[in-house]
Design a protein around this motif. Sequence first.
Motif, PDB file in Angstrom:
ATOM      1  N   PHE A  85       3.859   0.885   2.597  1.00 11.77           N
ATOM      2  CA  PHE A  85       3.669  -0.164   3.597  1.00 11.77           C
ATOM      3  C   PHE A  85       3.527  -1.516   2.924  1.00 11.77           C
ATOM      4  O   PHE A  85       2.733  -1.688   1.999  1.00 11.77           O
ATOM      5  CB  PHE A  85       2.399   0.085   4.415  1.00 11.77           C
ATOM      6  N   PHE A 101       0.589  -4.677   9.138  1.00  8.08           N
ATOM      7  CA  PHE A 101       1.460  -3.833   8.329  1.00  8.08           C
ATOM      8  C   PHE A 101       2.890  -3.825   8.855  1.00  8.08           C
ATOM      9  O   PHE A 101       3.139  -4.010  10.051  1.00  8.08           O
ATOM     10  CB  PHE A 101       0.939  -2.389   8.324  1.00  8.08           C
ATOM     11  N   GLY A 102       3.828  -3.574   7.932  1.00  4.80           N
ATOM     12  CA  GLY A 102       5.185  -3.284   8.327  1.00  4.80           C
ATOM     13  C   GLY A 102       5.264  -1.859   8.835  1.00  4.80           C
ATOM     14  O   GLY A 102       4.280  -1.115   8.812  1.00  4.80           O
ATOM     15  N   TYR A 134       0.856  -1.185   0.000  1.00  6.98           N
ATOM     16  CA  TYR A 134       0.000   0.000   0.000  1.00  6.98           C
ATOM     17  C   TYR A 134       0.890   1.233   0.000  1.00  6.98           C
ATOM     18  O   TYR A 134       2.019   1.206   0.497  1.00  6.98           O
ATOM     19  CB  TYR A 134      -0.886   0.038   1.250  1.00  6.98           C
TER      20      TYR A 134
END
Lengths: 111, 112
Positions: A90, A101-102, A36
């Motif tokens: 992300f 998410f990272g 994203y």
Amino acid sequence: AQSVAQPEDQVNVAEGNPLTVKCTYSVSGNPYLFWYVQYPNRGLQFLLKYITGDNLVKGSYGFEAEFNKSQTSFHLKKPSALVSDSALYFCAVRDDYKLSFGAGTTVTVRA
Amino acid sequence: AAGVIQSPRHLIKEKRETATLKCYPIPRHDTVYWYQQGPGQDPQFLISFYEKMQSDKGSIPDRFSAQQFSDYHSELNMSSLELGDSALYFCAIAVSGANVLTFGAGSRLTVL
């Protein structure tokens, strides 16, 4: 639990140069992986996903990502970066029916 | 195309006050997710609903509650606000058959 890691807080490239944003994953079973992008004060925009099939996934705005099972990686790439690609990126993994998410990577493309 | 409308876009509250954020899936959608993104942080999952029932729960404080209504819109209620609640709050829907979450533009809450 499923998780992803983005080892770089920031990536800086010159316009026209290749752009790579790194992501590694840790999952049990087959991973569902996503990228994203978030522009300042904006929502999260979907770029691409890997569910199954070809390891090279093509997405929006000229981005692509390569799924590498042996290296547990899912790096985002763009052959020729634009100034307008400057944003927060992300990587995410599906964890049950939600996304994890990272930490995000800030990409700055200089003219 | 499916999308999410969130309101308000910006909200400023004082400590210990209450805030309510709203999420409207367009068109109506059976599943909704709430995420919180603090300054410089990645989005953290708070809670999700499927067919008006809570389906999963993440790192949501006890001071927060949420529900999905009969028209499938959802609300996130936050009480006894703290400075640390200042964040961008996202609502998302899962696009059926696509395994993709579509996010709203977010509601930015500032607690003073």
